[in-house]
Design a protein around this motif. Structure first.
Motif, mmCIF file in Angstrom:
data_model
loop_
_atom_site.group_PDB
_atom_site.id
_atom_site.type_symbol
_atom_site.label_atom_id
_atom_site.label_comp_id
_atom_site.label_asym_id
_atom_site.label_seq_id
_atom_site.Cartn_x
_atom_site.Cartn_y
_atom_site.Cartn_z
ATOM 1 N N SER A 297 -6.481 -9.422 1.921
ATOM 2 C CA SER A 297 -7.196 -9.275 0.649
ATOM 3 C C SER A 297 -6.266 -8.773 -0.444
ATOM 4 O O SER A 297 -6.333 -9.218 -1.593
ATOM 5 N N LYS A 298 -5.373 -7.842 -0.110
ATOM 6 C CA LYS A 298 -4.412 -7.348 -1.104
ATOM 7 C C LYS A 298 -3.471 -8.466 -1.545
ATOM 8 O O LYS A 298 -3.138 -8.583 -2.728
ATOM 9 N N ILE A 299 -3.040 -9.292 -0.603
ATOM 10 C CA ILE A 299 -2.152 -10.403 -0.951
ATOM 11 C C ILE A 299 -2.874 -11.384 -1.860
ATOM 12 O O ILE A 299 -2.340 -11.827 -2.883
ATOM 13 N N GLU A 300 -4.106 -11.756 -1.509
ATOM 14 C CA GLU A 300 -4.864 -12.704 -2.311
ATOM 15 C C GLU A 300 -5.134 -12.161 -3.701
ATOM 16 O O GLU A 300 -5.157 -12.918 -4.677
ATOM 17 N N ALA A 570 -9.653 8.228 3.831
ATOM 18 C CA ALA A 570 -9.842 6.863 4.318
ATOM 19 C C ALA A 570 -9.596 5.830 3.233
ATOM 20 O O ALA A 570 -9.667 4.634 3.501
ATOM 21 N N ASN A 571 -9.318 6.250 2.012
ATOM 22 C CA ASN A 571 -8.969 5.325 0.931
ATOM 23 C C ASN A 571 -7.509 4.937 1.110
ATOM 24 O O ASN A 571 -6.614 5.726 0.822
ATOM 25 N N ALA A 572 -7.290 3.704 1.594
ATOM 26 C CA ALA A 572 -5.952 3.334 2.049
ATOM 27 C C ALA A 572 -5.292 2.253 1.208
ATOM 28 O O ALA A 572 -4.190 1.815 1.536
ATOM 29 N N LEU A 573 -5.923 1.788 0.115
ATOM 30 C CA LEU A 573 -5.337 0.738 -0.702
ATOM 31 C C LEU A 573 -4.222 1.317 -1.577
ATOM 32 O O LEU A 573 -4.186 2.521 -1.837
ATOM 33 N N PRO A 574 -3.298 0.473 -2.053
ATOM 34 C CA PRO A 574 -2.198 0.985 -2.890
ATOM 35 C C PRO A 574 -2.676 1.736 -4.118
ATOM 36 O O PRO A 574 -2.093 2.744 -4.510
#
Length: 611
Positions: A297-300, A570-574
């Motif tokens: 999802s991050k790549i897209e 638990a918030n692990a996005l950049p």
């Protein structure tokens, strides 16, 4: 010569505009026509002043023509002054309402009418008193004025035609009268009238076409902007959904893995130890799927950035080989690492992402190889732009890939063995993620495969040479594993995660203080000595980010030494990592985490233990 625009019923101001189908567009076209006409005022007014001055000069010795010449000059002065005032008003007027637009059009018509009246009076009243030379000069002035006025007033409704007629028709009539007859002059005037008439209409149609296309381009651009805004909103909604789901899944997963880790440290019967290992492996498999979904999802969404740093190529490849050696042995498969001569020692690359690609390819090869073996191969592939090309290949003797499945191989959620009876599990995201990562690195993964004999996945990267860092970082866990000490505040609203973290910390010999929201954490920091804070992000009353900002402000106001605060969330996005650092936190550890990760973090931020 000029593009012909299709005709349609006239509007009140632009008689041959091709309307686009609604009143708003017609009004917009009329506004543009006004601005076009007003834009030439400062060109036409000086020229008209020059023509009137030449007219007065021609009759300077003819007192009988002075009255009419003075009237012409007065009409011209009023017309020019009015158009200058209109031009200034047009720069300030919005002209959005039809009533305002019609009022402006009427004022334009009045001043243009005065201009036409001046020419209708000028020729019959002055021409007869001029000698042959004066008539020739006057004719040149009229034709030049008609040419320029026809262009300047091309968009001013029918006033462009009116100016041409008022200038040239009296001249034609005058050159046909017995006292002033001149057939050549009459023919020239008629020819100019016909030619300028066609040119005026061509200019008008071409200008209208350009305006219309400009409107169409604006409409298309607005449509694109709206579509882009919708796409961005959809991407933002997707990111919010992923962030929420990541948090909600990682939070209980942290409790599950933490509890299994603590349970593994207790004495268990062999049967229970086996069940515990099954639960641990299942939980880690679930976490791998979650990480794959988040990575894809991050790549897209374009949120995954590459960070190139010096990396030792042999160590990177050896680490991947070592990681899978045990699982290959368990299946009875030899896992070979073949590194050809001539490979560089140090390269500049995003080591984590390149390792992730190789791990995905090796893991797939082991999964789909029931017998034979798997080989990870690295070799030089030449030079490009002064930088070395390195070929990475993972070859297996597995089940192979049917030709009809090749086109879907790198699509998300696709696997070689589709169907209800497939023998191999997995999310079907590993190859899709690997291909996107390799594309970000400037290459693509290619495949050679023969069903029943095996496959070879490979890609070639251009990797700049790098120098070994001056001092390699040493992992602190081994040195500090038995020497951790200090007081750690854990701010966590989830009772299970708070219990897990506290027990892991106590098992490491640390003193633990607990807080269940941001306010309670601030109170503890003010009243007790704390060496390190592990701060959750989302908590009731006051979240961890607000609490961190408040504590940093308190430290600054009281000139206190900075106390390390680490986001344990638990918030692990950049963007979650950036938000934690922007709030004043010093580091970030995503849930779920293992004892080793936690110990490494503690060794980095806790004060050293006295020898």
């Amino acid at each position: 010569m000029f593009a012909e625009a299709p005709r349609s019923p006239p509007s009140s101001f632009l008689p041959d505009l091709d309307r686009l189908g609604d009143e708003a567009t017609d009004l917009a076209l009329r506004r543009e026509a006004i601005r076009f006409t007003m834009g030439f005022v400062w060109h036409s007014v000086p020229l008209m002043g020059l023509v009137v001055a030449m007219l007065l000069w021609l009759v300077r010795h003819r007192p009988e023509a002075w009255a009419l010449a003075g009237l012409v000059a007065l009409l011209a002065l009023v017309s020019c002054s009015g158009r200058v005032l209109l031009q200034r008003a047009s720069r300030q007027a919005e002209l959005q309402e039809p009533v305002e637009l019609r009022r402006f059009e009427r004022r334009m018509a009045w001043y243009h009418g005065l201009c036409c009246a001046a020419w209708i009076i000028a020729t019959p009243g002055v021409y007869q008193f001029l000698d042959s030379e004066g008539r020739a000069v006057y004719t040149v002035l009229l034709i030049g004025s008609a040419s320029l006025s026809g262009f300047y007033m091309a968009m001013a409704a029918r006033w462009g035609e009116a100016v041409l007629l008022s200038v040239l028709v009296p001249l034609v009539i005058q050159t046909l009268l017995p006292d002033t007859r001149s057939w050549p002059m009459a023919l020239v005037a008629l020819a100019f009238l016909a030619g300028l008439w066609r040119v005026l209409h061509a200019v008008r149609r071409t200008t209208v076409l350009a305006i219309r296309r400009g409107f169409q381009a604006n409409v298309h651009n607005q449509t694109l902007r709206e579509a882009m805004a919708q796409a961005e909103e959809a991407a933002a909604a997707k990111s919010r959904f992923l962030a929420t789901m990541s948090h909600e899944i990682r939070t209980p997963m942290n409790g599950v893995l933490g509890a299994l880790s603590l349970l593994g440290g207790a004495p268990l019967a062999p049967e229970n130890a086996k069940l515990l290992e099954v639960a641990r492996q299942s939980s880690e498999s679930l976490l791998d799927v979650l990480n794959d979904v988040l990575d894809y999802s991050k790549i897209e969404a374009g949120h995954l950035d590459l960070h190139d740093n010096p990396a030792q190529l042999a160590q990177l490849a050896g680490g991947v080989h070592t990681l899978f050696a045990a699982s290959a042995d368990a299946k009875g498969l030899p896992l070979k690492l073949v590194m050809a001569q001539g490979l560089p020692g140090w390269i500049s690359v995003d080591e984590h992402r390149l390792r992730q690609v190789l791990m995905n390819l090796v893991a797939n090869a082991l999964k789909f190889t029931p017998a034979g073996g798997v080989t990870l191969r690295l070799r030089p592939a030449g030079m490009s732009g002064g930088q070395p090309l390195i070929r990475f290949e993972v070859e297996d003797t597995g089940i192979g890939i049917p030709a009809e499945r090749m086109s879907q191989l790198f699509q998300p959620f696709q696997q070689v063995d589709q169907g209800h009876q497939r023998a191999f599990g997995g999310s079907g995201l590993g190859l899709a993620i690997s291909q996107r990562l390799v594309e970000r690195m400037g290459s693509r993964i290619d495949v050679r495969s023969v069903p029943g004999q095996g496959s070879c996945f490979g890609f070639t990267l251009r990797l700049p040479l790098a120098h070994a860092p001056a001092a390699l970082p040493v992992a602190p866990v081994a040195a500090a594993a038995s020497s951790l000490s200090g007081r750690v505040l854990v701010a966590e609203d989830n009772a299970v995660n708070l219990m897990i973290a506290a027990q892991l910390l106590r098992d490491m010999g640390l003193t633990v203080l607990e807080a269940r929201d941001g306010e309670e954490a601030l109170e503890t920091l003010r009243s007790a000595a704390v060496d390190l804070v592990l701060m959750d992000g989302q908590m009731p009353v006051m979240d961890g980010y607000a609490a961190t900002r408040a504590w940093r402000a308190h430290e600054q106001a009281n000139r206190m030494p900075r106390r390390p605060i680490v986001a344990l969330t638990a918030n692990a996005l950049p963007e979650d990592v950036r938000m934690a650092l922007d709030a004043g936190m010093d580091d970030h550890l995503a849930k779920p985490y293992g004892p080793g990760e936690l110990k490494a973090l503690l060794a980095q931020w806790l004060p050293p233990t006295p020898a």
